[in-house]
Design a protein around this motif. Sequence first.
Motif, PDB file in Angstrom:
ATOM      1  N   ARG A   1     -21.233  10.910  -7.549  1.00  0.00           N
ATOM      2  CA  ARG A   1     -20.159  10.267  -8.075  1.00  0.00           C
ATOM      3  C   ARG A   1     -20.583   8.664  -8.473  1.00  0.00           C
ATOM      4  O   ARG A   1     -20.278   8.076  -9.471  1.00  0.00           O
ATOM      5  N   LEU A   2     -20.783   8.269  -7.340  1.00  0.00           N
ATOM      6  CA  LEU A   2     -21.030   6.671  -7.057  1.00  0.00           C
ATOM      7  C   LEU A   2     -22.150   6.345  -8.106  1.00  0.00           C
ATOM      8  O   LEU A   2     -22.362   5.387  -8.965  1.00  0.00           O
ATOM      9  N   PHE A   3     -23.274   7.233  -7.983  1.00  0.00           N
ATOM     10  CA  PHE A   3     -24.513   7.166  -9.046  1.00  0.00           C
ATOM     11  C   PHE A   3     -24.190   6.949 -10.118  1.00  0.00           C
ATOM     12  O   PHE A   3     -24.733   6.181 -11.017  1.00  0.00           O
ATOM     13  N   PHE A   4     -23.634   8.057 -10.783  1.00  0.00           N
ATOM     14  CA  PHE A   4     -23.368   8.227 -12.186  1.00  0.00           C
ATOM     15  C   PHE A   4     -22.359   7.275 -12.693  1.00  0.00           C
ATOM     16  O   PHE A   4     -22.448   6.870 -13.928  1.00  0.00           O
ATOM     17  N   THR A   5     -21.485   6.871 -11.753  1.00  0.00           N
ATOM     18  CA  THR A   5     -20.663   5.418 -12.238  1.00  0.00           C
ATOM     19  C   THR A   5     -21.466   4.269 -12.645  1.00  0.00           C
ATOM     20  O   THR A   5     -21.189   3.625 -13.582  1.00  0.00           O
ATOM     21  N   VAL A   6     -22.289   4.065 -11.708  1.00  0.00           N
ATOM     22  CA  VAL A   6     -23.182   2.972 -11.945  1.00  0.00           C
ATOM     23  C   VAL A   6     -24.297   3.316 -13.169  1.00  0.00           C
ATOM     24  O   VAL A   6     -24.449   2.346 -13.900  1.00  0.00           O
ATOM     25  N   VAL A   7     -24.415   4.301 -13.223  1.00  0.00           N
ATOM     26  CA  VAL A   7     -25.315   4.698 -14.607  1.00  0.00           C
ATOM     27  C   VAL A   7     -24.431   4.508 -15.733  1.00  0.00           C
ATOM     28  O   VAL A   7     -25.104   3.874 -16.891  1.00  0.00           O
ATOM     29  N   GLY A   8     -23.355   4.802 -15.897  1.00  0.00           N
ATOM     30  CA  GLY A   8     -22.324   4.813 -16.918  1.00  0.00           C
ATOM     31  C   GLY A   8     -22.148   3.226 -17.071  1.00  0.00           C
ATOM     32  O   GLY A   8     -22.179   2.787 -18.374  1.00  0.00           O
ATOM     33  N   LEU A   9     -21.890   2.765 -16.189  1.00  0.00           N
ATOM     34  CA  LEU A   9     -21.356   1.035 -16.277  1.00  0.00           C
ATOM     35  C   LEU A   9     -22.671   0.311 -16.769  1.00  0.00           C
ATOM     36  O   LEU A   9     -22.441  -0.587 -17.797  1.00  0.00           O
ATOM     37  N   SER A  10     -23.969   0.755 -16.523  1.00  0.00           N
ATOM     38  CA  SER A  10     -25.256   0.017 -16.902  1.00  0.00           C
ATOM     39  C   SER A  10     -25.501   0.385 -18.306  1.00  0.00           C
ATOM     40  O   SER A  10     -25.688  -0.659 -19.017  1.00  0.00           O
ATOM     41  N   PHE A  11     -25.215   1.765 -18.813  1.00  0.00           N
ATOM     42  CA  PHE A  11     -25.385   1.911 -20.038  1.00  0.00           C
ATOM     43  C   PHE A  11     -24.457   1.099 -21.126  1.00  0.00           C
ATOM     44  O   PHE A  11     -24.741   0.599 -21.845  1.00  0.00           O
ATOM     45  N   LEU A  12     -23.104   1.197 -20.504  1.00  0.00           N
ATOM     46  CA  LEU A  12     -22.078   0.546 -21.374  1.00  0.00           C
ATOM     47  C   LEU A  12     -22.345  -1.016 -21.450  1.00  0.00           C
ATOM     48  O   LEU A  12     -22.071  -1.607 -22.476  1.00  0.00           O
ATOM     49  N   LEU A  13     -22.678  -1.627 -20.352  1.00  0.00           N
ATOM     50  CA  LEU A  13     -23.091  -3.045 -20.390  1.00  0.00           C
ATOM     51  C   LEU A  13     -24.216  -3.102 -21.346  1.00  0.00           C
ATOM     52  O   LEU A  13     -24.137  -4.295 -22.192  1.00  0.00           O
ATOM     53  N   ALA A  14     -25.233  -2.325 -21.327  1.00  0.00           N
ATOM     54  CA  ALA A  14     -26.362  -2.792 -22.345  1.00  0.00           C
ATOM     55  C   ALA A  14     -26.022  -2.602 -23.502  1.00  0.00           C
ATOM     56  O   ALA A  14     -26.483  -3.159 -24.665  1.00  0.00           O
ATOM     57  N   ALA A  15     -25.064  -1.614 -23.994  1.00  0.00           N
ATOM     58  CA  ALA A  15     -24.550  -1.079 -25.145  1.00  0.00           C
ATOM     59  C   ALA A  15     -23.822  -2.428 -25.773  1.00  0.00           C
ATOM     60  O   ALA A  15     -23.589  -2.653 -27.124  1.00  0.00           O
ATOM     61  N   PHE A  16     -23.008  -2.816 -24.873  1.00  0.00           N
ATOM     62  CA  PHE A  16     -22.051  -4.128 -25.248  1.00  0.00           C
ATOM     63  C   PHE A  16     -23.098  -5.293 -25.508  1.00  0.00           C
ATOM     64  O   PHE A  16     -22.584  -5.909 -26.832  1.00  0.00           O
ATOM     65  N   ALA A  17     -24.115  -5.537 -24.764  1.00  0.00           N
ATOM     66  CA  ALA A  17     -25.016  -6.696 -25.180  1.00  0.00           C
ATOM     67  C   ALA A  17     -25.828  -6.371 -26.615  1.00  0.00           C
ATOM     68  O   ALA A  17     -25.793  -7.277 -27.271  1.00  0.00           O
ATOM     69  N   HIS A  18     -26.077  -5.071 -26.478  1.00  0.00           N
ATOM     70  CA  HIS A  18     -26.946  -4.752 -27.941  1.00  0.00           C
ATOM     71  C   HIS A  18     -26.050  -4.977 -29.360  1.00  0.00           C
ATOM     72  O   HIS A  18     -26.543  -5.545 -30.342  1.00  0.00           O
ATOM     73  N   TYR A  19     -24.809  -4.454 -29.153  1.00  0.00           N
ATOM     74  CA  TYR A  19     -24.163  -4.422 -30.435  1.00  0.00           C
ATOM     75  C   TYR A  19     -22.850  -5.609 -30.576  1.00  0.00           C
ATOM     76  O   TYR A  19     -22.598  -6.014 -31.663  1.00  0.00           O
ATOM     77  N   PHE A  20     -22.595  -6.276 -29.441  1.00  0.00           N
ATOM     78  CA  PHE A  20     -21.622  -7.318 -29.541  1.00  0.00           C
ATOM     79  C   PHE A  20     -22.014  -8.671 -29.206  1.00  0.00           C
ATOM     80  O   PHE A  20     -21.275  -9.754 -29.249  1.00  0.00           O
ATOM     81  N   THR A  21     -23.209  -8.712 -28.814  1.00  0.00           N
ATOM     82  CA  THR A  21     -23.795 -10.323 -28.505  1.00  0.00           C
ATOM     83  C   THR A  21     -25.054 -10.740 -29.129  1.00  0.00           C
ATOM     84  O   THR A  21     -25.564  -9.606 -29.903  1.00  0.00           O
ATOM     85  N   GLU A  22     -25.324 -11.670 -29.517  1.00  0.00           N
ATOM     86  CA  GLU A  22     -26.468 -12.168 -30.226  1.00  0.00           C
ATOM     87  C   GLU A  22     -27.594 -12.856 -29.201  1.00  0.00           C
ATOM     88  O   GLU A  22     -28.552 -13.255 -29.689  1.00  0.00           O
ATOM     89  N   ASN A  23     -27.305 -12.897 -27.870  1.00  0.00           N
ATOM     90  CA  ASN A  23     -28.432 -13.361 -26.844  1.00  0.00           C
ATOM     91  C   ASN A  23     -29.348 -12.430 -26.606  1.00  0.00           C
ATOM     92  O   ASN A  23     -29.018 -11.495 -26.059  1.00  0.00           O
TER      93      ASN A  23
END
Length: 347
Positions: free
Chosen positions: A4-26
Amino acid sequence: MKLRLFFTVVGLSFLLAAFAHYFTENEMFQFITAAISVVFLAAWLGKSTENVAHYAGDRIGGFLNATFGNAAELIIAFFLVKEGLFEMVKASITGAIIGNMLLVLGLSVLMGGLKFKEQKFNRQLAGHNASLMTLAIVALFIPAVFMRELPPVKIETLSIVIAVLLIIAYLLWLIFSMITHSDFLSDIEEHESEAVWSKGISILMLATSTVFVAIVSEWLVHGVQHVSQSMGWSELFVGAFVIAIIGNAAEHSAALLLAMKGRIGAAVEIAIGSSLQIALFVAPTLVLVSLLLGKPMDIVFTPYELAAIGVATFITISITKDGATNWFEGVLLLTVYIILGTAFFFA
């Protein structure tokens, strides 16, 4: 609880990458977050493969991992072909081939060898792998030799003929290794493995993790292109090493996990099997796909790329031909990989 902890980390890392890709220009931030996400997603894919192998056996499990692991590379290469970036495509193909044989296999042999004094796998399988890689080198070498003598139209025709023949040879190899001679090519020792999920869930996990790896890998490539330009890296180095290492993240994770559990046969199947699949199936398929896109790509590789593939094949055959590995052989593979990486960096 750990899962459960592992998949939580996987999900959070994916969401962070998605946020960076779609909502930031850095673009540097996009690159870093995508890289972190790929690492965790690759671990998920590796765990899924291990469970599938528990039910299907090392050979089929290794084949499935090589296939799903190469999905990201195939998708990335498809977009590069669509943009007409043929040199980058060929460089990434070269990097994927040598990366699997030298980096993935080298790390697996080294880490597994540090835990087990010697690990053995099917010697006949090693021999067939050597023959198939030799076929791939011949198929890539011939167009390069005749390039100066033939006009572009005939080079394209030769590329198509070679592509079709390689795909046929690969499909026949699958029939030979998985059906008609599967008993002769099975792993020497049966290893006990513990499955976390049922058979159906394991296959679903493998497919799902592959999709996510492919998505994030594409994000990462866009970031790599910007970072490479700002750092002055050559297109050859970026394609052959940066993109290839990213695309091989899934194989790294799965092969390492299996080798460290004493299942070197499955690790070898993942590493070398993935190289064979890229050389005999992925690369020829891209040639045929380019025709459908109206942008024909030939199968002529540069002398640098041919030399790298030839050297990687030579050292891999030399180390795996006896069907046994130890940690020092892993060091040898990694040393060759670093030498090639350094040469490509300055090329």
